[in-house]
Design a protein around this motif. Structure first.
Motif, PDB file in Angstrom:
ATOM      1  N   GLU A 149      -2.078  -7.389  -7.828  1.00  9.50           N
ATOM      2  CA  GLU A 149      -1.583  -7.971  -6.575  1.00  9.50           C
ATOM      3  C   GLU A 149      -2.699  -8.033  -5.521  1.00  9.50           C
ATOM      4  O   GLU A 149      -2.765  -8.965  -4.721  1.00  9.50           O
ATOM      5  N   TYR A 150      -3.558  -7.043  -5.564  1.00 11.44           N
ATOM      6  CA  TYR A 150      -4.714  -7.031  -4.657  1.00 11.44           C
ATOM      7  C   TYR A 150      -5.621  -8.234  -4.946  1.00 11.44           C
ATOM      8  O   TYR A 150      -6.029  -8.959  -4.031  1.00 11.44           O
ATOM      9  N   ASP A 184      -2.861  -6.215  -0.305  1.00  9.58           N
ATOM     10  CA  ASP A 184      -3.746  -5.044  -0.379  1.00  9.58           C
ATOM     11  C   ASP A 184      -2.973  -3.771  -0.689  1.00  9.58           C
ATOM     12  O   ASP A 184      -3.515  -2.805  -1.189  1.00  9.58           O
ATOM     13  N   GLU A 185      -1.687  -3.778  -0.351  1.00 12.77           N
ATOM     14  CA  GLU A 185      -0.907  -2.544  -0.427  1.00 12.77           C
ATOM     15  C   GLU A 185      -0.358  -2.270  -1.814  1.00 12.77           C
ATOM     16  O   GLU A 185       0.199  -1.219  -2.075  1.00 12.77           O
ATOM     17  N   PHE A 186      -0.473  -3.252  -2.720  1.00 13.05           N
ATOM     18  CA  PHE A 186       0.052  -3.046  -4.058  1.00 13.05           C
ATOM     19  C   PHE A 186      -1.091  -2.730  -5.010  1.00 13.05           C
ATOM     20  O   PHE A 186      -2.201  -2.429  -4.589  1.00 13.05           O
ATOM     21  N   SER A 187      -0.809  -2.838  -6.306  1.00  9.02           N
ATOM     22  CA  SER A 187      -1.798  -2.412  -7.284  1.00  9.02           C
ATOM     23  C   SER A 187      -2.818  -3.514  -7.559  1.00  9.02           C
ATOM     24  O   SER A 187      -2.784  -4.581  -6.957  1.00  9.02           O
ATOM     25  N   ALA A 188      -3.747  -3.234  -8.503  1.00 12.47           N
ATOM     26  CA  ALA A 188      -4.952  -4.056  -8.650  1.00 12.47           C
ATOM     27  C   ALA A 188      -4.676  -5.561  -8.765  1.00 12.47           C
ATOM     28  O   ALA A 188      -5.347  -6.362  -8.121  1.00 12.47           O
ATOM     29  N   HIS A 223      -8.405   0.298  -7.602  1.00  8.85           N
ATOM     30  CA  HIS A 223      -7.282  -0.274  -6.866  1.00  8.85           C
ATOM     31  C   HIS A 223      -5.963  -0.207  -7.639  1.00  8.85           C
ATOM     32  O   HIS A 223      -5.103  -1.078  -7.523  1.00  8.85           O
ATOM     33  N   ALA A 233      -2.384   1.689  -8.262  1.00 12.78           N
ATOM     34  CA  ALA A 233      -1.446   2.595  -7.576  1.00 12.78           C
ATOM     35  C   ALA A 233      -1.204   3.787  -8.497  1.00 12.78           C
ATOM     36  O   ALA A 233      -0.398   3.711  -9.415  1.00 12.78           O
ATOM     37  N   LYS A 235       2.009   4.091  -1.393  1.00 16.98           N
ATOM     38  CA  LYS A 235       1.179   4.111  -2.597  1.00 16.98           C
ATOM     39  C   LYS A 235      -0.170   4.764  -2.304  1.00 16.98           C
ATOM     40  O   LYS A 235      -0.731   4.597  -1.217  1.00 16.98           O
TER      41      LYS A 235
END
Lengths: 315, 310
Positions: free
Chosen positions: B108-109, B102-106, A303, A305, A243
């Motif tokens: 999930e972050y 942290d690796e997903f979108s807002a 933030h 993706a 991502k």
């Protein structure tokens, strides 16, 4: 072809019954391939693909090209109630039918809907779902399955789509149709094609061609069926989809094209401050690969993706 | 007053999504930390009263307070402020995206930062309020896999019921599961109904939290008497679902004892004046859940009855 009502329940006093129909082809006692279209109210593309597939199968069956020892069911929509009022999920309680499988006939409304669908499609040898993703955006057309220990990766290339993605399920994925199909013994695939809420006819035709190609390769349709040669399929683990996360909020303008080969450091898009029209962020590729996913939202938060890059370097 | 950001994310235009907490630090010595969390679902407001009430009381009792109380009044401020249960513009239920990453979108972050912030607390309490459809007696729900640890912790919270429910894989993406799985005890409270505040229930839970804090040695002072809860498993809970669609009208009172066969309510057809369905209790027991929102479809949950020896 035979159209059958597979599920209906009590109508609200001022509405029509909620019904789900299946379109059956070939020997209805044989459970060879089940296809499910829309399970959400904004999956217009997915209904259309199903409709085009039904039209094509009617023609091929009439021409005698459907194997006499095979049976196919296509369920174009399990979400007409939502579609008719412009909602993605079940309008009363906003629940998602595709998070309710395998369903429960004594449970809540969408559990009962899921149960009705699942009873009609389980025990088929192959299951194909027209799916949409929980993030807003467009993927390169591909076929996908859940990693369950039961999946059969070897035949995914029969669709002739350029990519096959194996998703390692999160807990929430355990209530999807794809996952439950596999747990109950079917070989399941999900097809991703185009956006929701809009129609992309070339992508829909490509999806129908992919399913027809799969049916021919699996012997469900005669080898005399006219098909186009598919593409060579590259298998990807979902962990190889990297991502690209935005560092700013604002209006998102993609620059790179979906499906394009990108190199680390290539400019992929920009975030613009909506109030000043100044650039807030230039978004660069963090790795080499194929641009596999592009966010379709115009207004994005920090933030988000905004892109997904398929790392094909190890293939 | 010590308001802190747990996480902050820029929204598209001129505003931040900020998850905030109120950190109340006692004047008395002590290192224990308790977290009061609510507002995951934007239509569940019962916890708003508890967050407010608890902060008011503790602000006046800083000399009695040992350690730290972190109050998280809203994990989903965009949902609460827009009268939306979920995260606006996002498909998944917020309580199905934990532990986040942290690796997903807002979203999930954000979920990941919340878990990171609560991690290590001696106790956390996640307050829910059913939804707009069902009214619940004050209760604590505990996954059977964590029952041995959590049931003793839950007894002091002044709730009517502790419901030990079966484990389901999908529930492994809840905040409570995520915290319990990393060794931070988390109790889930369900009480009242969505979009409303039931002051009586809020006062009971506030008393329960203060009592629990006293028993944990976080708060000095008199301990208020609390109700001992009924402790039950799934085996004693039966469900009543509508089989017809229409308008539900209750005939039994929420929280009352009902008998097997007793009519709990009807599904009415205002177009014809007919009764489409009479919904009866499957057993003798306590009507601890009752339909609040009248519009029902086939399958809509109408009530839950707790049987067994009460």
């Amino acid at each position: 072809m035979e159209q059958k009502r597979i599920f209906s329940f009590s109508a609200f006093p001022y509405r029509q019954k909620i019904t789900i129909d299946g379109f059956y082809f070939g020997d209805t006692s044989r459970k060879t391939v089940a296809v499910v279209g829309a399970t959400r109210g904004d999956e217009y593309q997915q209904v259309l693909i199903s409709g085009l597939l039904i039209k094509r199968l009617k023609q091929l069956e009439a021409e005698g090209l459907l194997s006499s020892s095979s049976g196919i069911v296509v369920i174009p929509s399990a979400s007409q109630f939502s579609m008719n009022v412009g909602k993605r999920f079940f309008p009363v309680d906003n629940t998602d039918i595709n998070r309710m499988f395998p369903g429960y006939d004594k449970g809540e409304t969408t559990q009962r809907l899921a149960d009705g669908v699942f009873k009609a499609v389980k025990d088929y040898k192959y299951g194909i779902q027209m799916a949409s993703f929980y993030l807003h955006g467009k993927f390169v057309p591909h076929v996908r399955t859940m990693y369950t220990d039961y999946q059969d990766n070897s035949i995914a290339s029969d669709f002739g789509l350029p990519y096959f993605v194996i998703r390692h399920p999160q807990p929430i994925d355990t209530t999807t149709l794809n996952y439950n199909w596999q747990i109950f013994g079917s070989t399941a695939f999900s097809l991703y094609s185009g956006f929701n809420t809009t129609i992309d006819m070339p992508a829909a035709q490509q999806a129908v061609e992919a399913i027809i190609r799969f049916l021919v390769k699996r012997g469900v349709l005669s080898s005399r069926t006219p098909i186009t040669e598919g593409e060579k399929t590259i298998t990807l683990q979902d962990t190889s989809l990297k991502k690209v996360i935005s560092a700013a909020g604002g209006f998102f303008f993609p620059i790179a094209q979906l499906g394009q080969q990108v190199r680390k450091g290539d400019l992929l898009g920009r975030i613009i401050n909506p109030v000043t029209a100044e650039s807030s962020e230039e978004i660069y590729a963090g790795s080499d690969g194929i641009l596999f996913f592009t966010c379709s939202d115009i207004a994005v938060s920090e933030h988000t993706a905004v892109f997904g890059i398929a790392d094909t370097s190890s293939i | 007053m010590n308001i802190r950001d747990v996480v902050r994310v820029h929204l598209p235009i001129g505003e931040d999504l900020a998850i905030q907490k109120n950190r109340i630090i006692g004047n008395a010595p002590g290192k224990k930390r308790i977290c009061i969390i609510t507002g995951t679902h934007g239509d569940e407001l019962e916890g708003q009263y508890v967050a407010w009430s608890l902060a008011r009381i503790l602000n006046e009792r800083l000399d009695d307070l040992h350690g730290i109380v972190d109050i998280y009044p809203s994990l989903n401020p965009l949902g609460i402020s827009t009268i939306e249960r979920g995260l606006p513009g996002f498909d998944l239920d917020m309580n199905r995206i934990f532990p986040g990453s942290d690796e997903f979108s807002a979203n999930e972050y954000v979920a990941g930062k919340i878990v990171e912030d609560i991690k290590g607390a001696d106790l956390s309490i996640d307050i829910h309020a059913s939804n707009i459809f069902l009214r619940e007696l004050p209760q604590i729900r505990i996954n059977e896999k964590t029952a041995d640890t959590l049931v003793p912790m839950a007894k002091d919270l002044n709730m009517d019921l502790i419901w030990i429910h079966s484990a389901a894989t999908v529930l492994e993406s809840t905040l409570a599961w995520s915290l319990n799985s990393i060794g931070t005890p988390c109790l889930v409270v369900e009480m009242g109904v969505g979009m409303r505040i039931s002051k009586e229930y809020g006062d009971r839970l506030t008393t329960g939290i203060l009592t629990k804090m006293a028993k944990m040695g976080i708060l000095d002072g008199p301990v208020m008497p609390v109700f001992p809860p009924i402790i039950s498993t799934d085996g004693y809970v039966d469900y009543i679902n509508a089989n017809q669609s229409g308008i539900f009208m209750p005939e039994a009172t929420h929280g009352s004892m009902v008998e097997k066969g007793q009519v709990v309510g009807i599904v009415a057809d205002p177009l014809t004046g007919h009764v489409r369905e009479k919904l009866r209790s499957p057993m003798n027991g306590l009507l601890f859940t009752l339909r609040e929102y009248p519009v029902v479809y086939s399958g809509s949950l109408i009530a839950r009855v707790l049987g067994g020896a009460l």
